[in-house]
Write an enzyme that holds these catalytic residues in place. Structure first.
Site, PDB file in Angstrom:
ATOM      1  CD1 TRP A  42      -2.199  -2.167   1.743  1.00 53.31           C
ATOM      2  CD2 TRP A  42      -3.149  -0.921   0.147  1.00 53.31           C
ATOM      3  NE1 TRP A  42      -3.323  -2.828   1.320  1.00 53.31           N
ATOM      4  CE2 TRP A  42      -3.931  -2.081   0.338  1.00 53.31           C
ATOM      5  CE3 TRP A  42      -3.555   0.000  -0.808  1.00 53.31           C
ATOM      6  CZ2 TRP A  42      -5.090  -2.335  -0.378  1.00 53.31           C
ATOM      7  CZ3 TRP A  42      -4.707  -0.244  -1.526  1.00 53.31           C
ATOM      8  CH2 TRP A  42      -5.462  -1.394  -1.313  1.00 53.31           C
ATOM      9  CE1 TYR A  95     -28.497 -10.899 -14.667  1.00 48.16           C
ATOM     10  CE2 TYR A  95     -28.653 -12.436 -12.824  1.00 48.16           C
ATOM     11  CZ  TYR A  95     -28.914 -12.107 -14.145  1.00 48.16           C
ATOM     12  OH  TYR A  95     -29.595 -12.983 -14.945  1.00 48.16           O
ATOM     13  CG  ASN A  99       6.498   0.955  -2.074  1.00 46.67           C
ATOM     14  OD1 ASN A  99       7.424   1.712  -2.314  1.00 46.67           O
ATOM     15  ND2 ASN A  99       6.368   0.365  -0.901  1.00 46.67           N
ATOM     16  CD1 TRP A 100      -1.334   0.446  -3.924  1.00 41.35           C
ATOM     17  CD2 TRP A 100      -1.888   0.242  -6.072  1.00 41.35           C
ATOM     18  NE1 TRP A 100      -2.658   0.773  -4.040  1.00 41.35           N
ATOM     19  CE2 TRP A 100      -3.032   0.651  -5.361  1.00 41.35           C
ATOM     20  CE3 TRP A 100      -2.005   0.036  -7.449  1.00 41.35           C
ATOM     21  CZ2 TRP A 100      -4.252   0.873  -5.955  1.00 41.35           C
ATOM     22  CZ3 TRP A 100      -3.233   0.251  -8.043  1.00 41.35           C
ATOM     23  CH2 TRP A 100      -4.336   0.658  -7.313  1.00 41.35           C
ATOM     24  CG  ASN A 101      -2.322   5.421  -5.911  1.00 45.13           C
ATOM     25  OD1 ASN A 101      -1.759   6.434  -6.293  1.00 45.13           O
ATOM     26  ND2 ASN A 101      -3.633   5.281  -5.976  1.00 45.13           N
ATOM     27  CB  ILE A 102       3.891   7.106  -5.677  1.00 44.01           C
ATOM     28  CG1 ILE A 102       4.688   5.803  -5.614  1.00 44.01           C
ATOM     29  CG2 ILE A 102       4.715   8.252  -5.101  1.00 44.01           C
ATOM     30  CD1 ILE A 102       5.027   5.343  -4.218  1.00 44.01           C
ATOM     31  N   PRO A 103       1.090   8.798  -5.718  1.00 40.20           N
ATOM     32  CG  PRO A 103       0.398   9.594  -7.810  1.00 40.20           C
ATOM     33  CD  PRO A 103       0.935   8.367  -7.124  1.00 40.20           C
ATOM     34  CG  HIS A 106     -11.243   1.707  -1.830  1.00 38.83           C
ATOM     35  ND1 HIS A 106     -10.235   2.474  -1.306  1.00 38.83           N
ATOM     36  CD2 HIS A 106     -10.655   0.938  -2.795  1.00 38.83           C
ATOM     37  CE1 HIS A 106      -9.091   2.182  -1.904  1.00 38.83           C
ATOM     38  NE2 HIS A 106      -9.322   1.271  -2.814  1.00 38.83           N
TER      39      HIS A 106
END
Length: 471
Positions: free
Chosen positions: A354, A457, A356-360, A395
């Site tokens: 968490w 659905y 490092n995958w989304n730096i902004p 989320h």
């Protein structure tokens, strides 16, 4: 006493090392030794002129073994697996080529731009999501006007903070109410509009904080008002709003020029992602069956069927958004900081993933949320939990509101990262920790996706089919 062959070789090797240290590698060394009668020679000394290289080769040709690990052992320290990576790419291309042909033969060509547009629009003459994004300019102007008044001293800090809080609150509430109350807003269009407003919320929050920090540090007086006031202009604020970052600065690093080749490659990659529609449509259609009509074994089979395709789509989205799209915008704006992600694929803990995958987003959370909580006396555990809680809220906000149903699957999935992070960090290390992170990505996300797809659905298709008069 005769000298053994092994002792002779060892002595010869030691003598040559001493000889090289004294005379250097480029000189000739005269070798003299008495091998002894044990080797069938006379007792007299024999002198042979041989080059250093030749004699060293003779010694090392005999001693051909040393203490070492196999390359694939972790103790060897070997890390160059480029050939194996290329092999994986070749095998992936060949295996997917077969699936591609099978998909074409079974379903035909499913790539339809009109169908993609219909995801955003129900009526070609009604564009509610686009109108929502255009209206967001009002909130940008309010933030700029407030900061100008604060810099001039017209507004007090308390009044400016109150205006910013109201502005930021409306940024979150206004699009949510619009999406819920306007039936013509599609789920995809609603998600796009809410995503745009969420990004704007984070940017303007950073804009507010940084300007306040500058006023506190510079202690602006009457003679410095004009220089500070000149910083608050519309082009600079819109540059920040358009730049691929969430953290505001007075001066951003800029590249020297726009590289057209780099720009066109990123644009081609962005357009190429549209081909995923060929695989997405059959997967979605095959998953459209209520869970109550299946037993547990069928549920598990459905989950595993969705897991791998969903994971590939997630990886494609990551590359499309964080590499192709953000680099395209950065190159167009000559934005210099291109660190949009780090090596999250090497994560040995959930926390490292968490971070490092989304730096902004990570930079924004650390700068404007985590560190301010620490400065106010909160513990690290409480601050980390608060960051995950805020992430879970957004989320759920970005999923439940566009779908117009509140199930809290995304919220609970994010909050479940806390005990998972503790378990992996406590009991798993190295490759086992990395495998646990990958497993959570491959299995965890499809569970939430399956739950939302199933509920959507059931609500929007089965109930309408059971009550035709409601249409």
């Amino acid at each position: 006493m005769p000298i053994s062959c092994h002792e002779l070789l060892v002595n010869e090797l030691l003598r040559w090392i001493r000889c090289i240290e004294i005379r250097g590698n480029t000189q000739m060394c005269r070798a003299g030794y008495n091998p002894g009668p044990g080797l069938g020679t006379s007792a007299s000394n024999h002198y042979v002129d041989v080059s250093e290289t030749d004699q060293m080769h003779q010694v090392f040709d005999v001693l051909c073994h040393k203490l070492q690990e196999s390359l694939l052992s972790s103790a060897s320290g070997f890390k160059n697996y480029r050939g194996i990576l290329n092999w994986c790419v070749v095998m992936l291309v060949l295996s997917n080529a077969r699936l591609f042909l099978e998909n074409l033969l079974r379903y035909g060509i499913l790539v339809d731009p009109i169908q993609v547009v219909s995801l955003f629009l129900k009526d070609p003459y009604s564009w509610p999501a686009a109108c929502l994004v255009i209206v967001s300019n009002v909130f940008i102007l309010v933030a700029l006007y407030t900061e100008r008044k604060l810099a001039m001293g017209t507004f007090s800090e308390k009044l400016g903070l109150l205006i910013h809080i109201i502005n930021l609150t409306v940024i979150l509430c206004f699009p949510m109410l619009t999406v819920l109350m306007v039936p013509s807003v599609t789920p995809v269009g609603g998600a796009f509009a809410l995503g745009s407003y969420t990004i704007l919320f984070l940017k303007l929050y950073s804009y507010k904080d940084v300007n306040r920090w500058c006023r506190e540090r510079l202690q602006v007086k009457a003679r410095g008002l004009h220089s500070v006031f000149s910083l608050f202009n519309l082009p600079d604020l819109y540059y920040f709003v358009s730049a691929p970052t969430l953290c505001y600065e007075l001066n951003f690093p800029r590249s020297q020029s726009v590289r057209m080749g780099f720009l066109l490659r990123r644009l081609f990659e962005m357009l190429l992602v549209g081909l995923t529609q060929q695989w997405m449509v059959p997967i979605i259609q095959s998953s459209m069956k209520p869970l109550q009509d299946m037993d547990y074994s069928r549920m598990i089979e459905r989950l595993l069927r969705l897991a791998v395709p969903n994971h590939f789509l997630w990886l494609i989205f990551f590359y499309w958004f964080f590499h192709s799209s953000m680099n395209f915008v950065a190159e167009l704006l000559r934005f210099g900081d291109r660190e949009f992600y780090r090596d999250w694929w090497n994560s040995e803990s959930v926390t490292y993933f968490w971070q490092n995958w989304n730096i902004p987003v990570h930079k924004w959370c650390i700068r404007h949320f985590y560190k301010p909580l620490l400065r106010k006396g909160a513990s690290k555990l409480l601050s980390q939990s608060a960051v995950f809680f805020a992430s879970a809220f957004f989320h759920e906000y970005l999923v439940s509101v566009p779908l117009r149903m509140f199930r809290l699957w995304a919220f609970m999935g994010m909050m479940a990262q806390l005990p998972l992070a503790w378990f992996v960090g406590r009991f798993l290390r190295g490759n086992y920790g990395n495998a646990a992170v990958w497993l959570s990505l491959i299995i965890g996300q499809p569970i939430a996706v399956l739950m939302y797809v199933h509920d959507y659905y059931v609500i929007n298709h089965l109930e309408e089919a059971a009550d035709p008069g409601a249409l």
